[in-house]
Design a protein around this motif. Structure first.
Motif, short mmCIF file in Angstrom:
data_model
loop_
_atom_site.label_atom_id
_atom_site.label_comp_id
_atom_site.label_asym_id
_atom_site.label_seq_id
_atom_site.Cartn_x
_atom_site.Cartn_y
_atom_site.Cartn_z
N ALA A 104 -41.63 70.44 -47.80
CA ALA A 104 -42.39 70.22 -49.02
C ALA A 104 -42.05 70.75 -50.27
CB ALA A 104 -43.85 70.41 -49.00
N VAL A 105 -41.75 72.20 -50.36
CA VAL A 105 -41.50 72.84 -51.41
C VAL A 105 -39.91 72.49 -52.06
CG1 VAL A 105 -41.10 75.22 -52.23
CG2 VAL A 105 -43.02 74.80 -51.15
N ASN A 106 -39.40 72.65 -51.04
CA ASN A 106 -37.94 72.29 -51.34
C ASN A 106 -37.51 70.72 -51.78
OD1 ASN A 106 -36.10 74.96 -51.03
ND2 ASN A 106 -37.24 75.02 -49.25
N LEU A 107 -38.21 69.88 -51.20
CA LEU A 107 -38.02 68.60 -51.70
C LEU A 107 -38.63 68.54 -52.94
CD1 LEU A 107 -37.10 65.77 -50.58
CD2 LEU A 107 -39.47 65.42 -49.74
N ALA A 108 -39.77 69.11 -53.25
CA ALA A 108 -40.49 68.99 -54.65
C ALA A 108 -39.34 69.27 -55.56
CB ALA A 108 -41.72 69.61 -54.81
N ILE A 109 -38.72 70.37 -55.38
CA ILE A 109 -37.72 71.00 -56.28
C ILE A 109 -36.67 70.33 -56.42
CG2 ILE A 109 -35.85 72.86 -56.38
CD1 ILE A 109 -37.91 74.79 -54.92
N GLN A 110 -36.11 69.65 -55.40
CA GLN A 110 -34.88 68.84 -55.55
C GLN A 110 -35.27 67.34 -56.19
OE1 GLN A 110 -31.70 69.64 -54.84
NE2 GLN A 110 -32.55 71.71 -54.43
#
Ligand SMILES: Nc1ncnc2c1ncn2[C@@H]1O[C@H](COP(=O)(O)OP(=O)(O)O)[C@@H](O)[C@H]1O
Ligand SMILES: [Mg+2]
Length: 385
Positions: free
Chosen positions: A115-121
């Motif tokens: 969730a966190v890395n997808l939001a960043i990307q």
């Protein structure tokens, strides 16, 4: 998900000892700097393009004080460049805003990491993204350098900025009986990487109060969906979510009312799957619950299944992958997230792996490529403007 460093800090804070950064590494995202080739990689563009954007924007980038004086980009610089690509028309907005819910009824399978890395990307790809921590454990909140366990006073005593504390969560946007009075969105949101990075609605254990309030409310499973719909249409004075292309919910492993709400509200259910037998078997339950879901709620969010902690060249991995493809076929992403020590190492330094400088480019770029694939899938479904 607590790292040993975090544990030791918690134990000490009960005894009232003042902590030092040696016991718990608290990253200051505003101080990290990246060389231009890494920035080009992160934004998936060439080095000359970065220099061109910089010129167009009139962006002042810090230079190394010694040697060749090469440029050193802050995270804020990088997200500003991503936003510039959007405003200059290089990235088209989607035809309609999209809600993603990261869900699987299992802990420790990389939901929060995803969730966190997808939001960043997604924000690096130029999309305005809101991440909602929908888990009272507050792991997404911690992963983005906020502290779901300490009060403002405790943080200040330890010499940390009060802004790291979590005082409001998603529930505070609602107006429910006495408990929630409809706070302003701007007071609830955190911006760990500046205005153009992802926006976060944090959580701490008081998010459980929302579960209690929801259980007692009418239409208890539909409240998130209603709030999002109304706020996107500009019907809520305190909360305007119309500016976001993506809203992502990170859910707990259990099926709380708030988790059910996030499932009812979403367009896509994003499910990370570890390549072990039990995780893959557990997915037949997801297929079943999706069809029950369709009967109960008369809608069917689309699954996006992401193989994670993938270990190449293992016969077992291949067998499990084949089983996964049987169940979910085209819903399984082509991009696989590989098992890597970079994840715990990044976490020890307090960084999400896809922006951690120490990560190998291959691991860092997996999330970028995953976001690209997910965006392509969504564009194929809903189109772009
Ligand atoms: N691809 C990976 N390789 C190695 N470790 C991983 C990987 N993805 C996640 N992890 C680790 O697995 C643990 C659980 O991840 P987390 O995202 O908190 O799971 P969940 O939200 O499903 O409980 C964390 O310590 C995380 O760093
Ligand atoms: Mg989690």
């Amino acid at each position: 998900m607590d790292s040993p460093v975090l544990e030791s800090r918690k134990q000490q804070s009960i005894t009232g000892t003042i902590m030092t950064d040696l016991e718990f590494v608290v990253p200051d995202f505003s101080t990290v700097r990246y060389p231009v080739n890494v920035v080009a990689d992160m934004l998936n563009v060439s080095v000359p393009s970065i220099k061109k954007y910089e010129k167009d924007m009139g962006l002042e980038v810090e230079r190394q004080s010694t040697g060749v004086q090469s440029r050193r980009y802050s995270l804020e610089n990088i997200f500003d460049i991503a936003a510039h690509r959007r405003t200059s028309g290089l990235i088209k907005p989607l035809n309609r805003p999209i809600t993603l819910t990261v869900h699987v009824k299992k802990g420790g399978v990389a939901k929060t990491t995803l969730a966190v890395n997808l939001a960043i990307q997604l924000s690096l790809a130029g999309y305005k993204t809101l991440l909602v921590d929908n888990d009272p454990q507050g792991d997404a909140t911690s992963m983005l350098s906020f502290d779901p366990d300490l009060s403002v006073a405790e943080l200040e005593e330890m010499g940390h900025p009060a802004s790291r504390a979590v005082e409001l969560h998603f529930g505070h946007l609602f107006k429910f009986g006495g408990a929630f009075s409809g706070h302003d969105l701007k007071d609830v949101i955190k911006k760990p990487f500046g205005e153009n990075g992802l926006h976060l609605i944090p959580a701490d254990e008081s998010l459980d109060d929302l579960n209690v309030a929801l259980t007692n409310a009418n239409n208890s499973d539909f409240r998130f969906g209603l709030l999002i719909e109304q706020s996107r249409k500009g019907k809520l004075k305190n909360c305007d979510l119309s500016g976001y292309d993506f809203i992502i919910f990170d859910c707990p492993p259990s099926s709380t009312v708030a988790a059910r709400n996030a499932l009812v509200a979403c367009d896509y259910i994003v499910t990370p799957v570890r390549m072990d037998r039990l995780s893959v078997k557990g997915l037949s339950r997801l297929t079943q619950s999706l069809s029950v879901f369709e009967e109960d709620y008369n809608r069917a969010p689309t699954p996006i299944v992401v193989p994670t902690m993938f270990q190449k060249n293992r016969p077992r991995t291949q067998r499990n992958l084949a089983m996964l493809m049987q169940h979910f076929n085209t819903r399984v992403t082509d991009v696989r997230l590989h098992h890597s020590e970079d994840y715990p190492k990044a976490m020890d330094e307090g960084y999400p792996v896809s922006i951690w400088k120490g990560a190998s480019p291959a691991i860092r770029n997996e999330f970028r490529d995953l976001a690209t694939e997910i965006i392509q899938r969504i564009i194929a479904d809903v189109g772009e403007r």
